[in-house]
Design an enzyme around this catalytic site. Sequence first.
Site, PDB file in Angstrom:
ATOM      1  CB  ALA A  11      24.504  31.105  59.284  1.00  0.00           C
ATOM      2  CB  ALA A 128      21.780  35.021  70.387  1.00  0.00           C
ATOM      3  CE  LYS A 181       9.704  35.454  70.469  1.00  0.00           C
ATOM      4  NZ  LYS A 181       9.626  36.067  69.673  1.00  0.00           N
TER       5      LYS A 181
HETATM    6  O1  KPL Z   1      10.795  38.819  70.665  1.00  0.00           O
HETATM    7  C1  KPL Z   1      11.055  40.170  70.750  1.00  0.00           C
HETATM    8  C2  KPL Z   1      11.553  40.768  69.623  1.00  0.00           C
HETATM    9  O2  KPL Z   1      12.431  41.803  69.727  1.00  0.00           O
HETATM   10  O3  KPL Z   1      11.300  40.498  68.473  1.00  0.00           O
HETATM   11  C3  KPL Z   1      10.665  40.564  72.240  1.00  0.00           C
HETATM   12  C4  KPL Z   1      10.540  39.804  73.120  1.00  0.00           C
HETATM   13  C5  KPL Z   1      10.033  41.931  71.750  1.00  0.00           C
HETATM   14  C6  KPL Z   1      12.157  41.378  72.996  1.00  0.00           C
HETATM   15  O4  KPL Z   1      12.809  42.046  72.222  1.00  0.00           O
END
Ligand code: KPL
Length: 298
Positions: A11, A128, A181
Amino acid sequence: MTEPHWHVLGAGAIGSLFAQGLHRSGSATTLIMRRGTQARSLAVVVERDAQRCEDRLPVITPDDSALISHLLVTTKAYDVQSAVAGVAHLLADHCVVVLLVNGMGLSAQLGEAWPNLNIYCGTTTEGAYNIAAQHICHAGRGETRIGREGQSEPPAWFKHWTRATSNCVWDSAINAALWSKLAVNCIINPLTAIHGCRNGELARRSELAAQVDILCDEVTAISRAAGFADIADQLKTTVSAVIAGTADNRSSMLQDVAAGRHTEIDYITGYLLQVAEQHGIQAPHNKSLLERIHNRAQ
Ligand code: KPL
């Protein structure tokens, strides 16, 4: 189909955001807290656009006798295995598990340890951050992609997710979304953590921009070998756009290092290097970042 009952493990900011979204969309939603937590319910507060939304959600701990049919995991990558192990005795046979965590390799690990789990993966660009425990600021709206590689039709439970979060799509090529990602995180996260800088400095400081370039070249070669040619072709553009779009962010790895916590490096750069090795590709700059983060933070 009756609305599934979701249990949320982890959480933190993203967990709280999705827990409230699922609850507000009409799904019974319960938070799983650590052993010893006395509260039977907790207030989840989400602030967005100068509005405050508060909901009280029920709480269980691993000592309770619940039967979990739908589990959303939003822990840090390095906690997934032990957190799931802690509730394994509560999981229904073929329990649906949605892994909304950074990095790659975890679904395979979980599947090996608990072959009966019905595992899906996800990635989100929702922004968030925690103001306090279960009190978050929903700072930026993003997109959530959920899927299982090769499964074109979403399962019935997915329609609740499209109500729970504003922009949620089913992705039958989820590995490409996860890889994309991962590729970006391999470049931005360790560099910002080592240099103690916000994301935007990677473009502003020429010596850091040069390192971004070298890392991009390595990650591009590995992405291509791993079958993600489109991601490879676009990587420099994508990384520049993420750096510009998150210029004021302190990356999650920088925050972890600054707070003296573990980092997710093994599930990000560590996973990338495993794939590189499988394809016989050298990635000395990524390897050196992995070692520097290990030596600093863990
Ligand atoms: O996913 C991110 C992270 O901080 O883990 C980014 C895209 C780099 C954004 O800060």
